[in-house]
Design a protein around this motif. Structure first.
Motif, PDB file in Angstrom:
ATOM      1  N   ASP A 163      15.506  22.832  -2.667  1.00 40.87           N
ATOM      2  CA  ASP A 163      16.182  23.460  -3.802  1.00 40.87           C
ATOM      3  C   ASP A 163      16.506  22.455  -4.902  1.00 40.87           C
ATOM      4  OD1 ASP A 163      16.090  25.873  -2.482  1.00 40.87           O
ATOM      5  OD2 ASP A 163      18.091  25.671  -1.612  1.00 40.87           O
ATOM      6  N   GLU A 164      16.359  21.173  -4.606  1.00 38.74           N
ATOM      7  CA  GLU A 164      16.628  20.141  -5.603  1.00 38.74           C
ATOM      8  C   GLU A 164      15.663  20.233  -6.787  1.00 38.74           C
ATOM      9  OE1 GLU A 164      16.239  16.597  -3.328  1.00 38.74           O
ATOM     10  OE2 GLU A 164      17.811  17.173  -1.916  1.00 38.74           O
ATOM     11  N   SER A 165      14.491  20.828  -6.554  1.00 35.93           N
ATOM     12  CA  SER A 165      13.482  20.943  -7.607  1.00 35.93           C
ATOM     13  C   SER A 165      13.371  22.376  -8.123  1.00 35.93           C
ATOM     14  CB  SER A 165      12.123  20.480  -7.077  1.00 35.93           C
ATOM     15  OG  SER A 165      11.721  21.272  -5.969  1.00 35.93           O
ATOM     16  N   SER A 166      14.470  23.114  -8.085  1.00 28.59           N
ATOM     17  CA  SER A 166      14.430  24.541  -8.402  1.00 28.59           C
ATOM     18  C   SER A 166      14.028  24.847  -9.842  1.00 28.59           C
ATOM     19  CB  SER A 166      15.794  25.187  -8.103  1.00 28.59           C
ATOM     20  OG  SER A 166      16.796  24.615  -8.925  1.00 28.59           O
ATOM     21  N   PHE A 167      14.063  23.843 -10.737  1.00 25.55           N
ATOM     22  CA  PHE A 167      13.667  24.070 -12.127  1.00 25.55           C
ATOM     23  C   PHE A 167      12.394  23.295 -12.479  1.00 25.55           C
ATOM     24  CE2 PHE A 167      14.742  24.204 -16.833  1.00 25.55           C
ATOM     25  CZ  PHE A 167      14.660  25.579 -16.930  1.00 25.55           C
ATOM     26  N   VAL A 168      11.657  22.874 -11.454  1.00 29.97           N
ATOM     27  CA  VAL A 168      10.410  22.125 -11.654  1.00 29.97           C
ATOM     28  C   VAL A 168       9.244  23.066 -11.381  1.00 29.97           C
ATOM     29  CG1 VAL A 168       9.026  20.145 -10.932  1.00 29.97           C
ATOM     30  CG2 VAL A 168      11.519  19.977 -10.949  1.00 29.97           C
ATOM     31  N   ASN A 169       8.408  23.294 -12.389  1.00 27.92           N
ATOM     32  CA  ASN A 169       7.292  24.229 -12.247  1.00 27.92           C
ATOM     33  C   ASN A 169       6.130  23.793 -13.128  1.00 27.92           C
ATOM     34  OD1 ASN A 169       6.031  26.691 -11.352  1.00 27.92           O
ATOM     35  ND2 ASN A 169       6.475  27.603 -13.352  1.00 27.92           N
ATOM     36  N   GLY A 170       4.922  23.819 -12.565  1.00 27.44           N
ATOM     37  CA  GLY A 170       3.743  23.431 -13.323  1.00 27.44           C
ATOM     38  C   GLY A 170       3.623  21.934 -13.524  1.00 27.44           C
ATOM     39  N   HIS A 171       4.256  21.175 -12.648  1.00 24.25           N
ATOM     40  CA  HIS A 171       4.303  19.710 -12.803  1.00 24.25           C
ATOM     41  C   HIS A 171       3.385  19.029 -11.798  1.00 24.25           C
ATOM     42  CE1 HIS A 171       5.887  15.758 -13.692  1.00 24.25           C
ATOM     43  NE2 HIS A 171       6.210  15.579 -12.431  1.00 24.25           N
ATOM     44  N   ASP A 172       2.730  17.953 -12.238  1.00 27.25           N
ATOM     45  CA  ASP A 172       1.941  17.111 -11.337  1.00 27.25           C
ATOM     46  C   ASP A 172       2.708  15.821 -11.111  1.00 27.25           C
ATOM     47  OD1 ASP A 172      -0.378  16.270  -9.826  1.00 27.25           O
ATOM     48  OD2 ASP A 172      -0.868  14.959 -11.514  1.00 27.25           O
ATOM     49  N   LEU A 173       3.230  15.649  -9.913  1.00 27.10           N
ATOM     50  CA  LEU A 173       4.057  14.489  -9.577  1.00 27.10           C
ATOM     51  C   LEU A 173       3.166  13.356  -9.076  1.00 27.10           C
ATOM     52  CD1 LEU A 173       6.747  13.082  -9.126  1.00 27.10           C
ATOM     53  CD2 LEU A 173       6.995  14.348  -6.970  1.00 27.10           C
ATOM     54  N   VAL A 174       3.022  12.305  -9.881  1.00 26.78           N
ATOM     55  CA  VAL A 174       2.173  11.165  -9.533  1.00 26.78           C
ATOM     56  C   VAL A 174       2.960  10.183  -8.660  1.00 26.78           C
ATOM     57  CG1 VAL A 174       0.885   9.195 -10.442  1.00 26.78           C
ATOM     58  CG2 VAL A 174       0.799  11.407 -11.622  1.00 26.78           C
ATOM     59  N   VAL A 175       2.384   9.838  -7.508  1.00 27.61           N
ATOM     60  CA  VAL A 175       3.013   8.894  -6.581  1.00 27.61           C
ATOM     61  C   VAL A 175       1.974   7.823  -6.269  1.00 27.61           C
ATOM     62  CG1 VAL A 175       4.236   8.626  -4.387  1.00 27.61           C
ATOM     63  CG2 VAL A 175       4.348  10.812  -5.616  1.00 27.61           C
ATOM     64  N   ASP A 176       1.979   6.756  -7.071  1.00 26.39           N
ATOM     65  CA  ASP A 176       0.890   5.782  -6.978  1.00 26.39           C
ATOM     66  C   ASP A 176       1.317   4.335  -7.146  1.00 26.39           C
ATOM     67  OD1 ASP A 176       1.501   5.724  -9.671  1.00 26.39           O
ATOM     68  OD2 ASP A 176      -0.589   5.734 -10.331  1.00 26.39           O
ATOM     69  N   GLY A 177       2.628   4.068  -7.128  1.00 24.02           N
ATOM     70  CA  GLY A 177       3.091   2.697  -7.279  1.00 24.02           C
ATOM     71  C   GLY A 177       2.831   2.112  -8.650  1.00 24.02           C
ATOM     72  N   SER A 217       0.828  -1.199   0.000  1.00 25.36           N
ATOM     73  CA  SER A 217       0.000   0.000   0.000  1.00 25.36           C
ATOM     74  C   SER A 217       0.866   1.254   0.000  1.00 25.36           C
ATOM     75  CB  SER A 217      -0.900   0.013   1.239  1.00 25.36           C
ATOM     76  OG  SER A 217      -1.648   1.207   1.307  1.00 25.36           O
ATOM     77  N   GLY A 218       0.334   2.313  -0.583  1.00 24.36           N
ATOM     78  CA  GLY A 218       0.988   3.605  -0.451  1.00 24.36           C
ATOM     79  C   GLY A 218       0.843   4.110   0.971  1.00 24.36           C
ATOM     80  N   LEU A 219       1.857   4.802   1.457  1.00 19.57           N
ATOM     81  CA  LEU A 219       1.875   5.310   2.826  1.00 19.57           C
ATOM     82  C   LEU A 219       1.978   6.833   2.819  1.00 19.57           C
ATOM     83  CD1 LEU A 219       4.394   2.739   4.368  1.00 19.57           C
ATOM     84  CD2 LEU A 219       1.884   2.675   4.472  1.00 19.57           C
ATOM     85  N   PRO A 220       1.506   7.484   3.880  1.00 20.79           N
ATOM     86  CA  PRO A 220       1.636   8.944   3.945  1.00 20.79           C
ATOM     87  C   PRO A 220       3.070   9.421   3.721  1.00 20.79           C
ATOM     88  CG  PRO A 220       0.178   8.172   5.679  1.00 20.79           C
ATOM     89  CD  PRO A 220       0.757   6.944   5.032  1.00 20.79           C
ATOM     90  N   GLU A 221       4.033   8.632   4.190  1.00 21.74           N
ATOM     91  CA  GLU A 221       5.438   9.008   4.040  1.00 21.74           C
ATOM     92  C   GLU A 221       5.852   9.090   2.575  1.00 21.74           C
ATOM     93  OE1 GLU A 221       4.262   6.705   6.038  1.00 21.74           O
ATOM     94  OE2 GLU A 221       4.757   7.459   8.056  1.00 21.74           O
ATOM     95  N   ASP A 222       5.234   8.279   1.716  1.00 25.71           N
ATOM     96  CA  ASP A 222       5.559   8.335   0.289  1.00 25.71           C
ATOM     97  C   ASP A 222       5.227   9.700  -0.295  1.00 25.71           C
ATOM     98  OD1 ASP A 222       6.412   5.587   0.002  1.00 25.71           O
ATOM     99  OD2 ASP A 222       4.310   5.007   0.166  1.00 25.71           O
ATOM    100  N   ILE A 223       4.118  10.266   0.128  1.00 26.37           N
ATOM    101  CA  ILE A 223       3.724  11.589  -0.366  1.00 26.37           C
ATOM    102  C   ILE A 223       4.555  12.672   0.308  1.00 26.37           C
ATOM    103  CG2 ILE A 223       1.785  13.132  -0.794  1.00 26.37           C
ATOM    104  CD1 ILE A 223       1.662  10.290  -2.094  1.00 26.37           C
TER     105      ILE A 223
END
Length: 280
Positions: free
Chosen positions: A233-247, A217-223
């Motif tokens: 700052d690792e995602s400093s060039f990520v904008n307008g993106h929908d990050l799917v976390v669903d296994g 199962s997905g866990l709260p920690e995954d999100i």
């Protein structure tokens, strides 16, 4: 060193489930956090446990005055807001279009869509002034795939994802990144409190084990870890993106199930015997 050392964050719906896991992770990674929720006892207990780096503010995120006050409180106490995580929401109703209760439909839309709009509206001026910021909104794979059983929730999350992309086009010009995270089946106690919430989360962990290719199962920690990436700052060039976390759930039927279906189909063809040829 933590990945959020020196950063500040406001997290709505932070007293349980995904919000709780995110608060705990952000604090562990060095952030100062303002937790916003209607569940005051749970929120206050959480901040007392985590110490002075965590502040609680009882907030109805669907009320504009209260959300504006929350942002002003965070700026006053923390000096700035590096990240706003619009995570609060409510369950949708189960049923088809003919059984939709209009008042419940409106509340689901207000809970998910208006709250996200209000958060972005009132944090944007502060982030523009400071010249940076990360806004994260909680979407759902229900907003990407049609889920007729939860029609109002599915429609609301689709709106959240698109609203995120629209705001990203505007605010990106001010170095403010706006992204969303779309969870799959996550084992939380959403809609419950206390022992009932724990029981629901435990039940969902078992029920969700085989609903996606990854066999757990997905866990709260995954999100929470996805939100951490978008806040850092690792995602400093990520904008307008929908990050799917669903296994992998959104990919469709899993390999084993597809093989079973293919075998059944082939058996049906074989049992039908050779096809007769039509004569001219």
């Amino acid at each position: 060193m933590g990945r959020l050392d020196g950063k500040t964050a406001v997290i709505t719906g932070g007293s349980q489930g995904i919000g709780l896991a995110t608060v705990e992770l952000f604090v562990a990674e060095g952030a100062n956090v303002v937790v916003a929720d209607l569940l005051a006892p749970e929120g206050e207990a959480l901040c007392e446990r985590l110490g002075a780096v965590c502040l609680f503010r009882k907030t109805d995120v669907t009320d504009e005055d209260q959300f504006k006050s929350l942002i002003e409180f965070a700026v006053e106490r923390l000096g700035r807001i590096d990240c706003l995580f619009n995570n609060a929401g409510m369950l949708g109703q189960i049923g088809g279009i003919e059984s939709m209760q209009v008042d419940r439909f409106d509340r689901v839309m207000v809970s998910h869509v208006r709250s996200v709009m209000l958060g972005m509206k009132h944090v944007a001026p502060h982030m523009k002034k400071q010249g940076f910021g990360s806004i994260i909104n909680t979407g759902s794979i229900s907003g990407i795939q049609a889920v007729s059983a939860y029609m109002d929730y599915s429609a609301a999350k689709a709106a959240v994802i698109h609203l995120t992309k629209c705001a990203a086009m505007e605010l990106g010009e001010f170095s403010i990144r706006v992204n969303s995270v779309s969870p799959g089946q996550i084992a939380t106690g959403m809609g419950k409190t206390g022992p009932e919430a724990l029981q629901k989360a435990a039940l969902l962990r078992e029920l969700n084990k085989t609903r996606q290719p990854i066999p757990r199962s997905g866990l709260p920690e995954d999100i929470a870890f996805a939100a951490l990436y978008l806040a850092s700052d690792e995602s400093s060039f990520v904008n307008g993106h929908d990050l799917v976390v669903d296994g992998g759930m959104i990919g469709g039927t899993g390999w084993t199930e597809r093989q079973r279906m293919n075998a059944e189909f082939q058996n049906a063809l074989n049992s039908a015997g050779p096809q007769s040829k039509s004569s001219n």
